[in-house]
Design a protein around this motif. Structure first.
Motif, PDB file in Angstrom:
ATOM      1  N   SER A 465     -28.783  -5.634  10.804  1.00 44.83           N
ATOM      2  CA  SER A 465     -28.307  -6.851  11.483  1.00 44.83           C
ATOM      3  C   SER A 465     -26.921  -7.268  10.951  1.00 44.83           C
ATOM      4  O   SER A 465     -26.076  -7.732  11.710  1.00 44.83           O
ATOM      5  N   THR A 466     -26.667  -7.046   9.662  1.00 45.46           N
ATOM      6  CA  THR A 466     -25.317  -7.317   9.129  1.00 45.46           C
ATOM      7  C   THR A 466     -24.298  -6.372   9.772  1.00 45.46           C
ATOM      8  O   THR A 466     -23.186  -6.779  10.127  1.00 45.46           O
ATOM      9  N   SER A 467     -24.698  -5.128   9.934  1.00 44.56           N
ATOM     10  CA  SER A 467     -23.829  -4.142  10.576  1.00 44.56           C
ATOM     11  C   SER A 467     -23.495  -4.581  12.010  1.00 44.56           C
ATOM     12  O   SER A 467     -22.340  -4.494  12.452  1.00 44.56           O
ATOM     13  N   ASP A 468     -24.511  -5.092  12.722  1.00 41.61           N
ATOM     14  CA  ASP A 468     -24.290  -5.583  14.098  1.00 41.61           C
ATOM     15  C   ASP A 468     -23.326  -6.777  14.107  1.00 41.61           C
ATOM     16  O   ASP A 468     -22.449  -6.871  14.965  1.00 41.61           O
ATOM     17  N   GLU A 469     -23.517  -7.689  13.138  1.00 46.11           N
ATOM     18  CA  GLU A 469     -22.628  -8.863  13.068  1.00 46.11           C
ATOM     19  C   GLU A 469     -21.179  -8.439  12.824  1.00 46.11           C
ATOM     20  O   GLU A 469     -20.253  -8.979  13.413  1.00 46.11           O
ATOM     21  N   LEU A 470     -21.014  -7.452  11.931  1.00 41.69           N
ATOM     22  CA  LEU A 470     -19.655  -6.968  11.647  1.00 41.69           C
ATOM     23  C   LEU A 470     -19.041  -6.342  12.904  1.00 41.69           C
ATOM     24  O   LEU A 470     -17.853  -6.504  13.176  1.00 41.69           O
ATOM     25  N   ARG A 499     -15.473   0.746   9.305  1.00 40.98           N
ATOM     26  CA  ARG A 499     -16.027   1.535  10.397  1.00 40.98           C
ATOM     27  C   ARG A 499     -16.755   0.662  11.425  1.00 40.98           C
ATOM     28  O   ARG A 499     -16.719   0.918  12.619  1.00 40.98           O
ATOM     29  N   CYS A 500     -17.473  -0.374  10.914  1.00 39.77           N
ATOM     30  CA  CYS A 500     -18.177  -1.286  11.821  1.00 39.77           C
ATOM     31  C   CYS A 500     -17.183  -2.074  12.686  1.00 39.77           C
ATOM     32  O   CYS A 500     -17.379  -2.255  13.879  1.00 39.77           O
ATOM     33  N   VAL A 501     -16.103  -2.559  12.039  1.00 39.58           N
ATOM     34  CA  VAL A 501     -15.190  -3.484  12.724  1.00 39.58           C
ATOM     35  C   VAL A 501     -14.165  -2.730  13.573  1.00 39.58           C
ATOM     36  O   VAL A 501     -13.901  -3.086  14.716  1.00 39.58           O
ATOM     37  N   LEU A 502     -13.596  -1.673  12.985  1.00 38.85           N
ATOM     38  CA  LEU A 502     -12.487  -0.977  13.672  1.00 38.85           C
ATOM     39  C   LEU A 502     -12.978   0.329  14.303  1.00 38.85           C
ATOM     40  O   LEU A 502     -12.378   1.381  14.121  1.00 38.85           O
ATOM     41  N   LYS A 503     -14.067   0.241  15.032  1.00 33.17           N
ATOM     42  CA  LYS A 503     -14.739   1.433  15.556  1.00 33.17           C
ATOM     43  C   LYS A 503     -13.785   2.479  16.134  1.00 33.17           C
ATOM     44  O   LYS A 503     -13.868   3.656  15.835  1.00 33.17           O
ATOM     45  N   ASP A 504     -12.861   2.004  16.984  1.00 33.09           N
ATOM     46  CA  ASP A 504     -12.046   2.943  17.753  1.00 33.09           C
ATOM     47  C   ASP A 504     -10.809   3.415  17.005  1.00 33.09           C
ATOM     48  O   ASP A 504     -10.170   4.370  17.400  1.00 33.09           O
ATOM     49  N   SER A 505     -10.458   2.710  15.931  1.00 39.34           N
ATOM     50  CA  SER A 505      -9.186   3.074  15.284  1.00 39.34           C
ATOM     51  C   SER A 505      -9.426   3.607  13.880  1.00 39.34           C
ATOM     52  O   SER A 505      -8.811   3.164  12.927  1.00 39.34           O
ATOM     53  N   ALA A 507      -8.764   6.606  12.920  1.00 38.36           N
ATOM     54  CA  ALA A 507      -7.975   7.829  12.741  1.00 38.36           C
ATOM     55  C   ALA A 507      -7.368   7.868  11.339  1.00 38.36           C
ATOM     56  O   ALA A 507      -7.151   8.930  10.770  1.00 38.36           O
ATOM     57  N   ASP A 508      -7.113   6.683  10.767  1.00 40.27           N
ATOM     58  CA  ASP A 508      -6.511   6.618   9.427  1.00 40.27           C
ATOM     59  C   ASP A 508      -7.452   5.836   8.503  1.00 40.27           C
ATOM     60  O   ASP A 508      -7.178   4.687   8.144  1.00 40.27           O
ATOM     61  N   PRO A 509      -8.604   6.459   8.125  1.00 39.85           N
ATOM     62  CA  PRO A 509      -9.610   5.709   7.349  1.00 39.85           C
ATOM     63  C   PRO A 509      -9.067   5.151   6.039  1.00 39.85           C
ATOM     64  O   PRO A 509      -9.389   4.033   5.657  1.00 39.85           O
ATOM     65  N   GLU A 510      -8.198   5.933   5.354  1.00 42.97           N
ATOM     66  CA  GLU A 510      -7.670   5.478   4.053  1.00 42.97           C
ATOM     67  C   GLU A 510      -6.995   4.114   4.183  1.00 42.97           C
ATOM     68  O   GLU A 510      -7.248   3.189   3.412  1.00 42.97           O
ATOM     69  N   ASN A 511      -6.157   3.987   5.187  1.00 43.76           N
ATOM     70  CA  ASN A 511      -5.419   2.745   5.416  1.00 43.76           C
ATOM     71  C   ASN A 511      -6.382   1.597   5.746  1.00 43.76           C
ATOM     72  O   ASN A 511      -6.234   0.481   5.257  1.00 43.76           O
ATOM     73  N   ASN A 512      -7.387   1.892   6.564  1.00 45.88           N
ATOM     74  CA  ASN A 512      -8.361   0.867   6.951  1.00 45.88           C
ATOM     75  C   ASN A 512      -9.159   0.368   5.737  1.00 45.88           C
ATOM     76  O   ASN A 512      -9.434  -0.821   5.610  1.00 45.88           O
ATOM     77  N   ILE A 513      -9.517   1.314   4.871  1.00 42.36           N
ATOM     78  CA  ILE A 513     -10.261   0.932   3.658  1.00 42.36           C
ATOM     79  C   ILE A 513      -9.398  -0.013   2.811  1.00 42.36           C
ATOM     80  O   ILE A 513      -9.873  -1.037   2.306  1.00 42.36           O
ATOM     81  N   LEU A 514      -8.127   0.330   2.684  1.00 43.14           N
ATOM     82  CA  LEU A 514      -7.220  -0.508   1.878  1.00 43.14           C
ATOM     83  C   LEU A 514      -7.080  -1.907   2.477  1.00 43.14           C
ATOM     84  O   LEU A 514      -6.996  -2.896   1.758  1.00 43.14           O
ATOM     85  N   GLN A 515      -7.074  -1.986   3.810  1.00 43.92           N
ATOM     86  CA  GLN A 515      -6.982  -3.298   4.467  1.00 43.92           C
ATOM     87  C   GLN A 515      -8.211  -4.161   4.144  1.00 43.92           C
ATOM     88  O   GLN A 515      -8.092  -5.351   3.872  1.00 43.92           O
ATOM     89  N   VAL A 516      -9.407  -3.534   4.200  1.00 45.31           N
ATOM     90  CA  VAL A 516     -10.633  -4.285   3.869  1.00 45.31           C
ATOM     91  C   VAL A 516     -10.566  -4.752   2.412  1.00 45.31           C
ATOM     92  O   VAL A 516     -10.886  -5.891   2.079  1.00 45.31           O
ATOM     93  N   ARG A 517     -10.107  -3.856   1.545  1.00 45.25           N
ATOM     94  CA  ARG A 517     -10.027  -4.174   0.114  1.00 45.25           C
ATOM     95  C   ARG A 517      -9.096  -5.362  -0.123  1.00 45.25           C
ATOM     96  O   ARG A 517      -9.397  -6.271  -0.903  1.00 45.25           O
ATOM     97  N   GLU A 518      -7.963  -5.323   0.566  1.00 46.99           N
ATOM     98  CA  GLU A 518      -6.978  -6.396   0.423  1.00 46.99           C
ATOM     99  C   GLU A 518      -7.565  -7.743   0.864  1.00 46.99           C
ATOM    100  O   GLU A 518      -7.440  -8.752   0.167  1.00 46.99           O
ATOM    101  N   LEU A 519      -8.248  -7.717   2.019  1.00 50.63           N
ATOM    102  CA  LEU A 519      -8.881  -8.939   2.536  1.00 50.63           C
ATOM    103  C   LEU A 519      -9.919  -9.457   1.537  1.00 50.63           C
ATOM    104  O   LEU A 519      -9.976 -10.656   1.228  1.00 50.63           O
TER     105      LEU A 519
END
Length: 621
Positions: A465-470, A499-505, A507-519
């Protein structure tokens, strides 16, 4: 204080477990190494027989003399003849050492050379290993065992199954890791399984199946003065019918009531007092929570993989204490060498949850059946520590190295495949449960198909359910602080959140992980380091046995920032091609770092290893 040590023992022989095999792996390197340390501390000369060159116990500095010989009665007798030890330790080399010790006792070799068995007497070992003796022994004190009959031929097995009524389980006696065992619903299955089991062992047990009951285990310690404590109880996530080594295991148990817990604890103590264990053993139960009915499945009169897990999960040095008790000490004589503050007579209290998950390498074989059952196939295991079940299981699922996705986010299955995979468990069942939940299966429906306790399923449903909310957030900046905190407290990795939030984008997982970390850091959501102090912080303890969690507010350790630490990375779960040899490398690296005057830090999550032992490094994560 009087010294209760057996003064006659000047030289002791320890039997190792030989080559690593399924069901007998690095945990006996760990228990043997601890036993050797315990003997050394007492000034006893130690002789080790173990032909496995990749182990820590066969390296310099552990035993005084090492024989790289098979652990068989013939070779062990030759070593006894040459070395003339005063005592022998049988409980630290798995089933291999135990069977060898029983053979030496029965053939009169131990008596002929005056070798004393240290710890549990051989008669007590035989009482737990031979099914008929075991059932008879527990009948004497009115303790219930699974109805079973020991047979030597196929015809006898047929007759036994007819008397007991199908379904039955067939298992080979004196065997390792559930070798040659399985469930039979009819005579045809019985005949083929019995033939197989008789090829491994002269005695085969046919017993009534209690598939679907809970499986619960207690690790119990007893000294020769009849003092007992239970160090840890564990509960299998999977119901009875799946070997403990194939199961996800949670410690301490989560679904037993207080009454259930103490009822089984008292029984375990009653059993090991009656059998006469000295040192450590584990008692395995089948338990029907609906009626409080139980059956004792087995008692292992030796250290096992479960004991290694219990020792790492609680910070109680089980093998070390068992070795000292074998020398005649009482529990009240010994200090818990982990906490340094309390006596070994303390029952550990945990303020965290430990989750053990097996790792299989079935993908390496062609045509192998992926179903799991009463015979072990897993080659290794991982241990995760957290403050909630959700956090511990998600950490653990990432640790087995079969994807970065935690509980959610594995490949799609059809409804028919899901039903089949839930009813007939495979090595991927936990991920199938996630698929089922994401497709709208209720907890009740999954419980019907799997017999997994509803409590565990509700906790897994929380993750979904947390995954669905994200997933509804569709941009990182839309995640609220409470939701992000909740996700981290439930063990979601930054990758999973991205992965939950940026489903379609992705392509650059490393960058996305860093964005979550920063937030996350901007919102002040960072992990804290907690100590396993085994006493739930009720008494002072000085352990440096640590884990990270998002369910906490402050660190339990002070960091000196003096740049005097060196981190050694362990190799994680055993798998084909990476096992005990890297534990040996890690341990030697740690010892060298310490010797050169640096602070040694170990990061590893494999509970079977010597490198995850509390006293090998200054800090253990």
């Amino acid at each position: 204080m009087t010294d209760h040590k057996n003064q006659k023992i000047k030289k002791a022989l320890l039997l190792g477990s030989g080559a690593l095999k399924i069901g007998e792996a690095g945990e006996f390197d760990y228990s043997g190494s601890q036993a050797l340390k315990a003997m050394k501390e007492e000034g006893i000369t130690t002789v080790l027989i173990n032909p496995n060159i990749a182990t820590v116990q066969t390296s310099e500095g552990f035993a005084d003399k090492i024989y790289f010989l098979p652990v068989t009665p013939y070779f062990v007798e030759k070593v006894i003849e040459k070395e003339r030890p005063d005592g022998i330790l049988l409980a630290f080399g798995g089933q291999t050492a135990l069977n060898c010790g029983v053979a030496l006792y029965e053939s009169g070799v131990l008596e002929r050379y005056g070798v004393e068995v240290l710890g549990t007497p051989v008669q007590a070992i035989m009482d737990t290993e031979d099914r008929e003796l075991f059932v008879h022994k527990l009948d004497e004190i009115g303790v219930k065992t699974i109805k079973s009959e020991a047979v030597n031929t196929i015809d006898d097995a047929r007759a036994a199954a007819a008397r007991l009524g199908y379904p039955v389980i067939v298992r080979a006696a004196y065997a390792l890791g559930g070798l040659g065992s399985g469930f039979c619903d009819n005579e045809e299955q019985l005949v083929s399984l019995t033939e197989k089991a008789l090829s491994f062992s002269p005695q085969v047990l046919v017993e009534k199946s209690l598939k679907g009951w809970k499986e619960v285990e207690y690790e119990v310690v007893r000294d020769r003065f009849d003092n007992c404590i239970t160090v840890c109880n564990m509960e299998n996530f999977d119901p009875l019918g799946i070997h403990t080594g194939e199961s996800i295991v949670v410690a301490p148990s989560q679904t037993l009531t207080n009454e259930d817990y103490h009822y089984l604890r008292q029984l375990a103590i009653k059993i090991i007092r009656h059998i006469g264990i000295v040192g450590e053993c584990n008692v395995q139960y089948a338990f029907d929570p609906a009626s409080m009915d139980y059956r004792v499945i087995e008692v292992n009169a030796r250290l096992s993989r479960s004991s290694a897990l219990a020792s790492k999960a609680t910070g109680y040095p089980l093998a070390f204490v068992a070795a000292k008790l074998g020398l005649g000490y009482g529990l009240f004589d010994l200090k818990n060498s982990v906490t340094k503050e309390t006596s070994a007579f303390f029952e550990p209290a945990l303020d965290y949850i430990v989750c053990k998950i097996p790792r299989w390498d079935l993908g390496k074989f062609h045509g192998v059946r992926r179903e799991i059952g009463s015979s072990m196939k897993s080659v290794g295991e991982v241990m995760a520590i957290g403050r909630t079940f959700e956090e511990a299981i998600q950490k653990g699922l990432r640790m087995i190295g079969q994807g970065m996705h935690g509980f959610t986010g594995n490949r799609e299955l059809s409804i028919a495949d899901i039903d089949h995979a839930l009813a007939e468990p495979t090595d991927k069942r936990i991920f199938v449960i996630a698929q089922a939940m994401m497709k709208g299966y209720s907890v009740e429906r999954i419980h019907e198909l799997t017999k997994i306790d509803r409590w565990f399923l509700h906790r897994l449903a929380n993750i979904v359910s947390t995954s669905d909310e994200l997933s509804l957030c569709d941009k990182l900046e839309n995640i609220s602080e409470p939701l992000l905190r909740q996700a981290k407290q439930q063990g979601f990795s930054d990758f999973q959140i991205a992965r939950c939030v940026l489903k379609d984008s992705m392509a650059d997982p490393e960058n996305n992980i860093l964005q979550v970390r920063e937030l996350r850091k901007r919102l002040g959501i960072t992990p804290v380091v907690k100590q396993i102090d085994t006493l739930a912080a009720e008494y002072p303890a000085s352990t440096n046995y640590l884990y990270l969690t998002y369910n906490g507010t402050e660190n339990d350790v002070n960091y000196l920032h003096d740049h005097r630490s060196i981190v050694v990375l362990g190799s994680g779960a055993y798998r084909i091609g990476s096992s005990v040899e890297f534990d040996w490398c890690s341990v030697n690296a740690l010892l060298t770092v310490k010797k050169e005057g640096w602070r040694s830090v170990m990061i590893n999550y494999n509970p079977e290893t010597v490198s995850t032992d509390y006293d090998l490094c200054d800090r253990l994560y």
